[in-house]
Design a protein around this motif. Structure first.
Motif, PDB file in Angstrom:
ATOM      1  N   THR A 126       9.830  -0.200 -17.184  1.00  0.00           N
ATOM      2  CA  THR A 126      10.659  -0.931 -17.936  1.00  0.00           C
ATOM      3  C   THR A 126       9.968  -2.231 -18.404  1.00  0.00           C
ATOM      4  OG1 THR A 126      12.484   0.138 -17.196  1.00  0.00           O
ATOM      5  CG2 THR A 126      12.887  -1.808 -18.212  1.00  0.00           C
ATOM      6  N   GLU A 127       9.075  -2.938 -17.406  1.00  0.00           N
ATOM      7  CA  GLU A 127       8.641  -4.103 -17.632  1.00  0.00           C
ATOM      8  C   GLU A 127       7.380  -3.979 -18.530  1.00  0.00           C
ATOM      9  OE1 GLU A 127       9.541  -6.498 -13.263  1.00  0.00           O
ATOM     10  OE2 GLU A 127       7.879  -5.097 -13.599  1.00  0.00           O
ATOM     11  N   ARG A 128       6.670  -2.705 -18.286  1.00  0.00           N
ATOM     12  CA  ARG A 128       5.750  -2.534 -19.301  1.00  0.00           C
ATOM     13  C   ARG A 128       5.971  -2.298 -20.740  1.00  0.00           C
ATOM     14  NH1 ARG A 128       4.069   0.248 -14.680  1.00  0.00           N
ATOM     15  NH2 ARG A 128       4.368   2.303 -15.762  1.00  0.00           N
ATOM     16  N   TYR A 129       7.047  -1.683 -20.933  1.00  0.00           N
ATOM     17  CA  TYR A 129       7.622  -1.359 -22.208  1.00  0.00           C
ATOM     18  C   TYR A 129       8.019  -2.682 -22.824  1.00  0.00           C
ATOM     19  CZ  TYR A 129      10.600   0.645 -25.987  1.00  0.00           C
ATOM     20  OH  TYR A 129      11.235   0.825 -27.103  1.00  0.00           O
ATOM     21  N   LYS A 130       8.879  -3.614 -21.954  1.00  0.00           N
ATOM     22  CA  LYS A 130       9.053  -4.833 -22.689  1.00  0.00           C
ATOM     23  C   LYS A 130       7.964  -5.725 -23.172  1.00  0.00           C
ATOM     24  CE  LYS A 130      13.364  -5.423 -20.348  1.00  0.00           C
ATOM     25  NZ  LYS A 130      14.396  -5.950 -19.143  1.00  0.00           N
ATOM     26  N   GLU A 131       6.927  -5.772 -22.199  1.00  0.00           N
ATOM     27  CA  GLU A 131       5.714  -6.341 -22.620  1.00  0.00           C
ATOM     28  C   GLU A 131       4.839  -5.587 -23.846  1.00  0.00           C
ATOM     29  OE1 GLU A 131       2.646  -9.237 -22.054  1.00  0.00           O
ATOM     30  OE2 GLU A 131       4.871  -8.899 -20.941  1.00  0.00           O
ATOM     31  N   LEU A 179       6.693  -4.445 -26.010  1.00  0.00           N
ATOM     32  CA  LEU A 179       7.489  -4.727 -27.519  1.00  0.00           C
ATOM     33  C   LEU A 179       7.032  -6.168 -27.835  1.00  0.00           C
ATOM     34  CD1 LEU A 179      10.984  -3.307 -26.464  1.00  0.00           C
ATOM     35  CD2 LEU A 179       9.338  -2.248 -28.215  1.00  0.00           C
ATOM     36  N   LYS A 180       6.951  -6.968 -26.854  1.00  0.00           N
ATOM     37  CA  LYS A 180       6.493  -8.447 -27.034  1.00  0.00           C
ATOM     38  C   LYS A 180       5.190  -8.420 -27.821  1.00  0.00           C
ATOM     39  CE  LYS A 180       5.169 -12.411 -24.361  1.00  0.00           C
ATOM     40  NZ  LYS A 180       4.748 -12.844 -22.920  1.00  0.00           N
ATOM     41  N   ARG A 188      14.392   3.067 -23.205  1.00  0.00           N
ATOM     42  CA  ARG A 188      14.773   2.489 -24.552  1.00  0.00           C
ATOM     43  C   ARG A 188      16.226   2.337 -24.583  1.00  0.00           C
ATOM     44  NH1 ARG A 188      11.969   5.544 -29.256  1.00  0.00           N
ATOM     45  NH2 ARG A 188      12.693   3.696 -30.185  1.00  0.00           N
ATOM     46  N   ILE A 214      17.588  -0.770 -23.216  1.00  0.00           N
ATOM     47  CA  ILE A 214      16.915  -2.202 -23.605  1.00  0.00           C
ATOM     48  C   ILE A 214      17.817  -2.459 -24.888  1.00  0.00           C
ATOM     49  CG2 ILE A 214      15.206  -3.466 -24.504  1.00  0.00           C
ATOM     50  CD1 ILE A 214      13.453  -2.054 -22.607  1.00  0.00           C
TER      51      ILE A 214
END
Length: 186
Positions: free
Chosen positions: A146-151, A153-154, A183, A186
């Motif tokens: 989840t953290e890797r996905y948010k990163e 997206l950033k 997904r 989030i």
């Protein structure tokens, strides 16, 4: 993004040095799914992405494992070939029709010997790639999916619309089902 902007992101060059370097760079285009760099080869070119998306992947037991993505302004390179003139370990595939700038590594090495400012640009270029690789390693080792996905997206906000979800799932080290769950939260 034009080549002057891409070069300036790495390290500012004086006008004469920038012109010397850009004279060695040519614009090229390749279609979607073209593999621009192949594993187990000494690659002689560096590419800068003017327009499009690329992914770096490895083949492990017949499976493609996506390691990174490149977008406009990013570089396509085999660091193993660039630094050590050795066969690279990665494949790089274009995920869209791409417009690129191409620079021959031997020409660049010659410019390093002739122009200290371009040599400093090359040093900074290698340092930035080292930092990116370290960030990816740290994220893979210590970050959750989840953290890797948010990163992701950033750093690549439009990537989700431009890249197949199987590549994103592979990059995150999860299945497509797990990616769908991430997904949804989030």
């Amino acid at each position: 993004m034009n080549i002057e902007q891409i070069l300036a992101k790495v390290y500012p060059l004086s006008e004469p040095s920038r012109l010397t370097l850009t004279k060695k760079i040519v614009k090229v285009s390749f279609p979607k799914y073209h593999r621009i760099l192949l594993a187990d080869r000494i690659e002689k070119q560096i590419y800068f992405i003017k327009k499009g998306i690329a992914r770096t992947f490895f083949l492990i037991d017949g499976n493609e494992i996506t390691f990174s993505f490149g977008k406009e302004g990013d570089t396509i390179i085999s660091m193993e070939s660039y630094i050590a003139n050795q066969k690279g370990y990665e494949n790089i595939e274009l995920l869209e029709d791409c417009e690129l700038y191409k620079l021959n590594i031997e020409n660049l090495q010659q410019l390093f010997n002739e122009n200290i400012e371009i040599a400093n640009w090359g040093r900074k270029f290698a340092e930035l790639h080292l930092l990116k690789a370290e960030e990816r390693l740290m994220s893979r080792q210590f970050g959750t999916a989840t953290e890797r996905y948010k990163e992701l997206l950033k750093n690549y906000p439009h990537l989700i619309q431009r890249v197949q979800l199987k590549h994103i799932a592979s990059y995150l080290g999860v299945t497509q089902v797990s990616l769908s769950r991430i997904r949804a939260t989030i």
